[in-house]
Each structure stands twice: as structure tokens, then as C-alpha cells.
Design a protein around this motif. Structure first.
Motif, PDB file in Angstrom:
ATOM      1  N   LYS B  44     -51.372 -37.823  19.684  1.00 44.20           N
ATOM      2  CA  LYS B  44     -51.472 -36.510  19.081  1.00 44.20           C
ATOM      3  C   LYS B  44     -50.999 -35.391  20.019  1.00 44.20           C
ATOM      4  O   LYS B  44     -51.364 -35.379  21.196  1.00 44.20           O
ATOM      5  N   ASN B  45     -50.179 -34.476  19.505  1.00 42.54           N
ATOM      6  CA  ASN B  45     -49.684 -33.300  20.231  1.00 42.54           C
ATOM      7  C   ASN B  45     -48.701 -33.609  21.354  1.00 42.54           C
ATOM      8  O   ASN B  45     -48.365 -32.723  22.130  1.00 42.54           O
ATOM      9  N   LYS B  64     -47.896 -38.952  12.984  1.00 41.98           N
ATOM     10  CA  LYS B  64     -48.898 -38.240  13.784  1.00 41.98           C
ATOM     11  C   LYS B  64     -48.331 -36.886  14.185  1.00 41.98           C
ATOM     12  O   LYS B  64     -47.117 -36.710  14.232  1.00 41.98           O
TER      13      LYS B  64
END
Lengths: 260, 412
Positions: B44-45, B64
Motif C-alpha cells: 500500500k502507498n 492496491k
């Protein structure tokens, strides 16, 4: 023939009528260009003038010239020369001097304006070509009328009627027939009917160049095929040539049989 | 709505810099040598940075919230095998990627970037070439599509796709994109509250922009030129279209702007130049046409049936072959305070408004509407005479279709 043509041509080039005609176009060209400041707009206005005026002037000059130079023609006929030489020479001399007035009269202002650098040169070219064609066609038609009519008044009358017929009445009849036979497929008929009128033909030739062709195409597939492509341009030019060749041939035939 | 977008972007920025986001580099000689692998490794990110080079990959699935960033020359070559990128998660950002060679299909809508059922996505500075569909976006919201370049070489409508195809979306921002040689440049169906701005859409074989069943949208400052049939706006409500430029839509069945079944729209400050038909309105109701510039069109305005309460005012109509074509009842449509280059009236009291009303529908325009073949008489002396006599005493043209206050001067 060349001698006759040369004589007539130089005689006419020096006549004040030709000058007046030349000066008229010169003034028109300058006024149009320098007042409107927009070449394409000027060309559309000039088209309206040329399509109506060159046939009228050609007709009147043709008839007038024939009747005025009748004595000279009779003198020539006494010489050992072929008739076709005399009449065709006269015809070419007259129409060429008129066409030259048109070309120079409109050409000079446009040259001053800087036409050669402008993209409108082809539109303008088609305008001049159509004007020259109309001059040749209508002088020939006027000659035919004049040769076949001994009576001047009658000759003038018929000539004006001919101009009126092709410039206005023909379109009126054309419009009426289109409206009356609304329910039938008309596009082929409309195209063919246009071919039979040199004024309509040259108008459409100029309009095609002016990019209004898309408007014609909107109407139907036949119009699109014919007027939306270069085919229309080529055929229009060919038919215009026919319009010059056939009347000239008629002058030749009528003159050969005519008694003086 | 906008606040929440900004908040999200801020949050994601904060998230990516302060939370332990990492950057995964993908290049031909790196440990990670394929984009799909890079994405699989990312959490994530994270940022997946794709170095320069051609990556022969397709159907790259992104599920994601990550950022996929190229270096300008990072090319995904799908080799006509399927989709390019598939976006299935919220908050995805795609930047500076090039996707090429998306093959045609008659059964599947292959797209360079396929987006489905997500929110807060950003696609920017991407180049999509030789595509079937450029971006196919379904049921997604709050997205930004910006500075992309989409092109193809569409020949037929049936075997080509759209540049940006939006279906059932809302709150999208589409701006500064260039779209060419596709079927439709931008296509919207069931899209609401979105903005289409500063795009350049040209040489598409069907429409530059195509609106269907899309309400409350706006499009401004776009340019549409040389498209097959211009721009079509159909079955939509509450639209604003301003400062757009519709030009060079020359064709036998072409127009600048087609309006069909439109309610409550504002059409202002647009320029329509050299189109066969400038605006073709059919079933348009409560539409305000103001400050538009109609220049050198075949028909500036063609109004067909079922148009009610339209207001045409302060427009410039200049050098059009036909200003207005009108083939139904006048209804309560209004022409007022326009500038007409064909107006020949006078202004004795010098108030800038012509003293005699202008009739925008010429007799010839009326005749051509009835029998299209009569177009061959365009600009003939006979027709001018007829138009003139009709102007003096109207018989055929609707006598209450008037501009009572024609402007003497052009509006700037």
C-alpha cells in the motif's frame, strides 16, 4: 484568319468601349479589395457580378459589333478569302479583347493587393477562367443570333432575351420543376439541367473552388460524388469547353450558307 | 466534493512521504525486471518506478493503492494481446507511462488503461499510442485524467474504439488531453458532475466529443476540429458548454455541434467556424445560446422540430451561407440582439440597434429545406431576386421569426 483576328483585335483594344469595360472592372476590383479587406469575401461578391455581367456585356457587344461592322464584313467578303476565316477571325478578336479587359481589369488590383502571396489565388483563378469562358460563350451565341437576323432590332431583342433566359428564366423554370417533381429522385436531373446552362455551370464551378462543396454534398450521394470530388471540376470544365466549341462551329456553318 | 478530493490527495501525499512508503525500481537489468513483478512486490502507498525501456507485458493488474510512475520513455507494449493496465483499487496514480499496441477486438473492449469501480484515481502525462480504446473507465468516481496524449489510426467506426470512454461515472476531471484519429475523442455515457476542459480533439472519424445520457456536466475551452461529424450532445440535462471551438467539420453530413434531446443548457462564448452546419438543434429545450461566434459555416444554425424556449441572443453570425434554417413552428424560441452580417437595415437614432427587424430565415433556406436539390441554385441571380422580394413581403417564411433588435456592430 490571323490577319483578320489581329486587325479586329487591335481595332477593338483601342476602342473606348473596351476601355470603359476595362476601367469598370479595374474600379470594381480596387473597391472590392480595399473596402472589404478580405479576399475571400471580395471573391464571392465578384462572382455575383461576373456571373451576371460578363454574359450580358458579351451578348450586347457581340450583337453590336456584328451590326456595326457589317459594311466592313461585306468589303472583306468581296476579297478572295474563305468565309469561315472572316467570321471566326472576327469572333475570336472580339471575345479575346473582352476577356482581356476582364483579366487585366480584375487582375491588376489583385496583384497590387498581394494576391500572389495569398492562398486565395486558385479561387481567384477559377473566377477569371469562368469569366473568360462566359465571355467566349456569350459572344458566340450573340454572333449566331446576329448572323441569322438581318433586322437589327429583332437581333438585339433575341440576344437580350437569350441572356435573360439563361441568367434568370432558366433558373426559375429549374426551380419550379424541382419543386413540382419533389417526390421523385431529382439529383441526376438537377445536375444534367445545370450542364445546359453555362451561367449555372460557371457559378457552380466557382462555388466548388470556394469550398462550399460540402454544402452540395449534404444533399445526397450523387451530388457528393459529382460535386464533392475533382470529377465535378473536370466535367464542368469540359462542358464549358463544349459550350465554346459548339456555338463556334455553328457560326462557321451558318456563315458558310448565309447570303449577303 | 472538491474539498474531499483535495483532502484525499493531501492525505495520500502525507501518507506516501511520512509513512514508510518505499520505491520499487523496475528496469531491464534490475532485480525486478517486469512491471507486473514490481507491482506484486509493492504494498500500500508504494511507488513503482519504471525505468526507461520497452516492457512487453499486458493485462497488468493493479489491485492496491500504489503509484506507477514512468520516466517518460517507459513503454508497455501490449503486442495486441489484450489490455494494458487494469486498475481495480482506489487511490491509484499512473504517471508518465506509455502504453502501445492495443489490438482490435469485436468481442472485447481492449483498452490501454482499464479502470473499473474505483475512486480517487489519477492518470496523468501518459501517452497511449496505437490503441483500440485509450482509457475505458467504468463505474468510477472522483478521478483526474490530465495531460495525456492518446492516438490511434482508426479507419472504420466498427473496428475502432474511443479515446477516453467514460461509462457510468461521476465527478471526473478530464483536462489538457490531446486525442486524435480515434472513433470518438471523448465519450461519456451516464456520467454526471464532471468537467471536460482544455482538451484538443481532432481527426477522429466520428465525434470529437460524444455525450449520452450525462447530466450536470460542463465542458469549457476545448478545441474540436476536423472530426468526422463534430461534437454530439444527446439526451442530457443541465449542461454548460462555454469557450469551446468547433471548426473545420466539413463533410456531407457534418456539424460543429449536434444537440438532441437537451434540456437546460448554457452554450456561451463558443466559436463555430467553417462547419457544414454550425449548431444542429433537435429537441433542444430551455437552451441559452449567448455570445457565440458563427463564422463561415454552411448553415450557422439548423433548428428542427420540438425545440422550445430557446434563447438566441448576442451572437455573431458572420459570412454564413445560410444563417438560420428552421423547419417547424417558431414556438417560443427567441432571437434577439444578435449581430447578422447580412443585415441591411439602418440605425437612425444611433443606439447601436437596427431600426428594422431582421429575418434570419431566407426564402432560399426554406426552399432548400423542402427540396434539398435546389441547393444548386445557391447564389444565383434568380434566387437573390426571390430572397429580396420575400424580404420585402414575407409569404413563405415564418413571419414571426424575427430579430427585433439586430445589432449594428459586431460583438467582441
Amino acid at each position: 484568319m490571323l490577319k483578320i483576328f489581329k486587325y479586329i483585335f487591335f481595332d477593338l483594344v483601342r476602342s473606348r468601349w473596351t476601355y470603359a469595360y476595362f476601367l469598370f472592372y479595374l474600379a470594381l476590383g480596387f473597391v472590392m479589395l480595399f473596402l472589404s479587406n478580405d479576399v475571400s469575401k471580395a471573391i464571392i461578391t465578384l462572382m455575383n457580378v461576373i456571373v451576371v455581367l460578363t454574359p450580358l456585356v458579351g451578348t450586347i457587344f457581340g450583337v453590336m459589333h456584328y451590326y456595326n461592322s457589317r459594311e466592313f464584313t461585306e468589303l472583306l467578303l468581296a476579297q478572295p478569302m474563305k468565309r469561315s476565316t472572316i467570321f471566326i477571325g472576327q469572333y475570336i478578336g472580339l471575345s479575346l479583347s473582352l476577356a482581356l479587359s476582364l483579366l487585366l481589369g480584375l487582375g491588376i488590383p489583385f496583384l497590387f493587393y498581394g494576391l500572389l502571396r495569398s492562398s486565395a489565388i486558385w479561387d481567384f483563378g477559377s473566377l477569371l477562367v469562368a469569366g473568360a469562358f462566359l465571355t467566349f460563350i456569350f459572344v458566340a451565341l450573340a454572333y449566331i443570333i446576329a448572323i441569322s437576323n438581318e433586322n437589327r432590332i429583332k437581333g438585339f431583342g433575341y440576344a437580350i432575351l437569350m441572356w435573360l433566359g439563361l441568367a434568370i428564366i432558366y433558373d426559375g423554370l429549374f426551380l419550379i420543376s424541382l419543386l413540382v417533381f419533389d417526390d421523385y429522385p431529382l439529383d441526376k436531373f438537377a445536375l444534367i439541367a445545370t450542364m445546359f446552362n453555362p451561367i449555372d455551370l460557371s457559378r457552380i464551378l466557382i462555388l466548388l473552388k470556394l469550398d462550399i462543396s460540402a454544402l452540395f454534398g449534404y444533399t445526397g450521394a450523387t451530388f457528393k460524388m459529382f460535386l464533392g470530388t475533382s470529377l465535378g471540376m473536370v466535367i464542368s470544365l469540359l462542358v464549358l469547353c463544349m459550350w465554346v466549341v459548339i456555338p463556334t462551329w455553328l457560326i462557321y456553318r451558318i456563315a458558310r450558307k448565309r447570303d449577303f | 466534493m472538491r474539498k474531499s478530493i483535495i483532502l484525499t490527495i493531501l492525505l495520500s501525499l502525507v501518507g506516501s512521504s511520512y509513512l514508510d512508503a518505499k520505491t520499487i525500481e523496475v528496469c531491464k537489468t534490475c532485480a525486478v525486471s517486469s512491471i507486473a513483478e514490481g507491482i506484486a512486490l509493492a504494498s500500500k502507498n508504494d511507488v513503482v518506478l519504471v525505468k526507461e525501456g520497452v516492457y512487453a507485458e499486458h493485462d497488468i493488474d493493479i489491485s492496491k493503492p500504489i503509484t506507477l510512475r514512468g520516466e517518460g520513455n517507459s513503454v508497455i507494449d501490449a503486442e495486441n494481446k489484450g489490455y494494458g493496465l487494469l486498475l481495480f483499487s482506489d487511490s491509484i496514480t499512473i504517471e508518465k507511462m506509455t502504453v502501445t499496441n492495443i489490438g482490435n477486438s469485436y468481442t472485447k473492449d481492449f483498452a490501454a488503461i482499464y479502470v473499473s469501480k474505483i475512486k480517487y484515481f489519477t492518470i496523468q502525462n501518459c501517452t497511449l499510442t496505437n490503441v483500440f480504446f485509450g482509457m475505458l473507465i467504468e463505474k468510477s468516481h472522483y478521478g483526474v485524467i490530465r495531460h495525456n496524449d492518446i492516438s490511434s489510426d482508426a479507419i472504420e467506426e466498427s473496428s475502432s474504439g474511443n479515446g477516453i470512454h467514460l461509462w457510468s461515472c461521476s465527478n471526473l476531471q478530464v483536462d489538457h488531453n490531446e486525442l486524435q484519429k480515434l472513433r470518438d475523442g471523448i465519450y461519456l455515457e451516464f456520467v454526471s458532475e464532471s468537467k471536460i476542459e482544455y482538451n484538443l480533439s481532432h481527426h477522429n472519424i466520428r465525434y470529437g466529443l460524444h455525450f449520452m445520457f450525462s447530466n450536470d456536466d460542463e465542458y469549457h475551452y476545448n478545441q474540436f476540429y476536423s472530426n468526422g461529424a463534430g461534437v454530439a450532445v444527446m439526451f442530457s440535462k443541465r449542461l454548460a458548454m462555454t469557450h469551446n471551438r468547433f471548426s473545420e467539420n466539413w463533410g456531407s453530413a457534418s456539424y460543429g455541434l449536434l444537440l438532441k434531446e437537451i434540456y437546460d443548457a448554457e452554450i456561451e462564448y463558443n466559436t463555430l467556424e467553417r462547419n457544414t452546419i454550425g449548431i444542429n438543434a433537435e429537441g433542444a429545450t430551455r437552451v441559452n445560446y449567448k455570445h457565440n461566434y458563427f463564422l463561415n459555416n454552411g448553415w450557422a444554425l439548423k433548428v428542427s422540430g420540438a425545440c422550445y424556449a430557446n434563447d438566441f441572443s448576442e451572437n455573431n453570425f458572420i459570412n454564413n451561407s445560410f444563417d438560420v434554417s428552421y423547419d417547424s413552428k417558431v414556438n417560443d424560441n427567441k432571437f434577439d440582439h444578435n449581430y447578422w452580417s447580412t443585415y441591411t437595415g439602418y440605425d437612425l437614432d444611433k443606439n447601436g440597434v437596427g431600426d428594422i427587424p431582421f429575418r434570419p430565415v431566407k426564402l432560399f433556406s426554406y426552399i432548400v429545406n423542402r427540396t434539398p436539390e435546389t441547393i444548386l441554385l445557391l447564389r444565383s441571380l434568380f434566387m437573390e431576386l426571390l430572397n429580396f422580394s420575400e424580404k420585402v413581403s414575407p409569404v413563405f417564411t415564418p413571419d414571426n421569426l424575427l430579430d427585433n433588435h439586430p445589432s449594428i456592430k459586431k460583438f467582441e
